[in-house]
Design an enzyme around this catalytic site. Structure first.
Site, PDB file in Angstrom:
ATOM      1  N   ASP A 167     -23.176   2.583 -14.207  1.00  0.00           N
ATOM      2  CA  ASP A 167     -23.176   3.944 -14.774  1.00  0.00           C
ATOM      3  C   ASP A 167     -23.799   4.832 -13.070  1.00  0.00           C
ATOM      4  O   ASP A 167     -23.870   5.867 -12.727  1.00  0.00           O
ATOM      5  CB  ASP A 167     -23.547   4.956 -15.232  1.00  0.00           C
ATOM      6  CG  ASP A 167     -22.857   4.527 -16.817  1.00  0.00           C
ATOM      7  OD1 ASP A 167     -21.583   4.923 -17.018  1.00  0.00           O
ATOM      8  OD2 ASP A 167     -23.636   4.996 -17.710  1.00  0.00           O
ATOM      9  N   LYS A 185     -26.095   1.742 -25.610  1.00  0.00           N
ATOM     10  CA  LYS A 185     -26.114   0.737 -24.501  1.00  0.00           C
ATOM     11  C   LYS A 185     -26.977   0.581 -24.351  1.00  0.00           C
ATOM     12  O   LYS A 185     -27.752  -0.149 -23.341  1.00  0.00           O
ATOM     13  CB  LYS A 185     -25.576   2.059 -22.864  1.00  0.00           C
ATOM     14  CG  LYS A 185     -24.642   2.368 -23.111  1.00  0.00           C
ATOM     15  CD  LYS A 185     -24.655   3.832 -21.456  1.00  0.00           C
ATOM     16  CE  LYS A 185     -23.043   4.493 -20.853  1.00  0.00           C
ATOM     17  NZ  LYS A 185     -22.848   5.079 -20.349  1.00  0.00           N
TER      18      LYS A 185
HETATM   19  P1  NAD Z   1     -27.510   9.221 -24.400  1.00  0.00           P
HETATM   20  O1  NAD Z   1     -26.965   9.916 -25.989  1.00  0.00           O
HETATM   21  O2  NAD Z   1     -28.486   8.467 -24.548  1.00  0.00           O
HETATM   22  O3  NAD Z   1     -28.935  10.584 -23.727  1.00  0.00           O
HETATM   23  C1  NAD Z   1     -28.160  11.932 -24.663  1.00  0.00           C
HETATM   24  C2  NAD Z   1     -28.719  12.986 -23.930  1.00  0.00           C
HETATM   25  O4  NAD Z   1     -28.995  14.405 -23.813  1.00  0.00           O
HETATM   26  C3  NAD Z   1     -30.686  12.725 -24.169  1.00  0.00           C
HETATM   27  O5  NAD Z   1     -30.889  12.589 -22.977  1.00  0.00           O
HETATM   28  C4  NAD Z   1     -30.565  14.075 -25.034  1.00  0.00           C
HETATM   29  O6  NAD Z   1     -31.906  14.534 -25.378  1.00  0.00           O
HETATM   30  C5  NAD Z   1     -29.745  14.940 -24.690  1.00  0.00           C
HETATM   31  N1  NAD Z   1     -29.203  15.818 -24.967  1.00  0.00           N
HETATM   32  C6  NAD Z   1     -28.004  16.117 -26.511  1.00  0.00           C
HETATM   33  N2  NAD Z   1     -28.536  16.637 -27.237  1.00  0.00           N
HETATM   34  C7  NAD Z   1     -28.891  17.480 -26.616  1.00  0.00           C
HETATM   35  C8  NAD Z   1     -28.864  19.316 -26.333  1.00  0.00           C
HETATM   36  N3  NAD Z   1     -28.438  20.242 -27.250  1.00  0.00           N
HETATM   37  N4  NAD Z   1     -30.390  20.113 -25.851  1.00  0.00           N
HETATM   38  C9  NAD Z   1     -31.315  19.214 -24.926  1.00  0.00           C
HETATM   39  N5  NAD Z   1     -30.800  17.899 -24.605  1.00  0.00           N
HETATM   40  C10 NAD Z   1     -30.117  17.084 -25.262  1.00  0.00           C
HETATM   41  O7  NAD Z   1     -25.801   9.488 -23.959  1.00  0.00           O
HETATM   42  P2  NAD Z   1     -25.533   9.595 -22.617  1.00  0.00           P
HETATM   43  O8  NAD Z   1     -25.150   7.937 -22.294  1.00  0.00           O
HETATM   44  O9  NAD Z   1     -26.972   9.533 -21.504  1.00  0.00           O
HETATM   45  O10 NAD Z   1     -24.920  10.256 -21.936  1.00  0.00           O
HETATM   46  C11 NAD Z   1     -24.978  11.974 -21.756  1.00  0.00           C
HETATM   47  C12 NAD Z   1     -23.432  11.974 -21.649  1.00  0.00           C
HETATM   48  O11 NAD Z   1     -23.115  11.992 -20.450  1.00  0.00           O
HETATM   49  C13 NAD Z   1     -22.689  11.877 -22.639  1.00  0.00           C
HETATM   50  O12 NAD Z   1     -21.363  13.342 -22.315  1.00  0.00           O
HETATM   51  C14 NAD Z   1     -21.971  10.874 -21.682  1.00  0.00           C
HETATM   52  O13 NAD Z   1     -20.219  11.154 -22.156  1.00  0.00           O
HETATM   53  C15 NAD Z   1     -21.640  11.619 -19.962  1.00  0.00           C
HETATM   54  N6  NAD Z   1     -21.622  10.703 -19.403  1.00  0.00           N
HETATM   55  C16 NAD Z   1     -20.455  10.253 -18.656  1.00  0.00           C
HETATM   56  C17 NAD Z   1     -20.844   8.871 -17.720  1.00  0.00           C
HETATM   57  C18 NAD Z   1     -19.350   9.007 -16.133  1.00  0.00           C
HETATM   58  O14 NAD Z   1     -19.432   8.668 -16.071  1.00  0.00           O
HETATM   59  N7  NAD Z   1     -19.095  10.656 -16.218  1.00  0.00           N
HETATM   60  C19 NAD Z   1     -21.170   7.809 -17.278  1.00  0.00           C
HETATM   61  C20 NAD Z   1     -22.192   7.914 -18.523  1.00  0.00           C
HETATM   62  C21 NAD Z   1     -22.224   8.962 -19.376  1.00  0.00           C
END
Ligand code: NAD
Length: 275
Positions: free
Chosen positions: A101, A66
């Protein structure tokens, strides 16, 4: 000719976007198909250029592409400010990108609480989802706190907002901040399949008047949401509605048509219930 849409990301097999969008194409009788393409960060530029050459009509963009995708598209102003995109439209010839989002998450929260302005919102994470959600909540006048494993990333994200601050993820700091929060949003991937037993916040850290919203939608009821139930939290929101609302916003950009939200939500929930 059949129009082709798709989602790019890595991993991608878990994505429910194909099932959600194909259900709408069928319902509206559109001659279109939505496919999943596994694309690594290294191949991202080639994939976007290739999609344009192949006449693909629109793409969704997911983890971990993204932020990097911004380098290969003309992004709408808001998406540029957020620093991440999740939708590319090819209808004008050049790829134009958007971020839906934040729009999706805001719609969910507006259906859940009467007023966003002035609410104290604690967002866990500082990745793509956290950036989009915090941008919209901050613009609505919420008082946002970003809590992230890497404190510097939290501080950087907060500094780009109008009225936000940042903290680390240690339990004491989190507990104190949750006591003083109206809304808790998990915008990390913690708790997502296959690590379903993980949560950053337990029942004893929550209070019944907190709104708890997990953006993770697989599983539908994450460990965080189970813990919220255990704490007697009255307003609990899973990630499916946000998935549907961000997908609906992308669908409108691509087709200029209004998608049936109920069809999208049912398609996603049916798959998740079977899992
Ligand atoms: P990303 O990789 O950009 O960010 C992930 C975040 O999670 C980071 O801040 C990272 O530090 C944190 N993180 C990961 N593992 C961790 C841990 N063990 N302890 C603490 N922090 C941790 O990903 P993203 O695009 O921001 O997506 C995050 C989640 O949101 C995913 O599960 C994704 O499927 C979900 N999501 C859902 C929707 C929806 O429409 N419902 C939309 C976007 C993303």
């Amino acid at each position: 000719m059949k129009k082709i849409y798709g989602i790019i990301g890595d991993p991608i097999a878990h994505s429910l976007s194909p099932v959600m969008h194909n259900a709408v194409f069928e319902k509206l009788g559109l001659d279109a198909i939505y496919l999943a393409f596994r694309v690594s960060k290294d191949e991202l530029g080639d994939a976007i250029r290739g999609a344009k050459s192949l006449g693909i009509s629109g793409l969704s963009v997911t983890i971990p592409l993204k932020e990097k995708a911004l380098s290969f598209v003309d992004a709408e102003e808001v998406a540029k400010k957020i620093g991440a995109i999740n939708t590319i439209d090819f209808s004008s010839g050049t790829p134009v990108a958007y971020n839906t989002d934040g729009i999706g998450s805001l719609r969910v929260l507006k259906e859940t609480v009467s007023e966003i302005k002035g609410k104290k919102v604690l967002i866990l994470g500082a990745g793509g989802a956290a950036k989009a959600i915090s941008f919209y909540l901050d613009a609505e006048g919420a008082r946002v706190t970003i809590a992230n494993r890497t404190k510097e990333r939290a501080a950087l994200l907060a500094s780009n907002l109008r009225n936000a601050n940042s903290i680390g993820l240690d339990t004491d700091t989190l507990t104190k901040r949750i006591e003083d929060s109206d809304i808790l949003i998990n915008a990390t991937s913690v708790g997502m399949h296959p690590h379903e037993d993980a949560t950053l916040v337990n029942a004893d850290m929550m209070h019944p008047d907190l709104v708890v919203f997990d953006v993770v939608y697989n599983p539908m009821e994450t460990k965080l949401l189970k813990e919220a139930k255990r704490a007697g939290v009255k307003k609990i929101v899973d990630g499916v509605k946000m998935l549907v609302y961000q997908g609906a916003a992308s669908f409108r950009i691509w087709t200029k048509e209004e998608p049936p939200i109920d069809v999208m939500e049912k398609a996603v929930r049916d798959v998740l219930i079977q899992d």
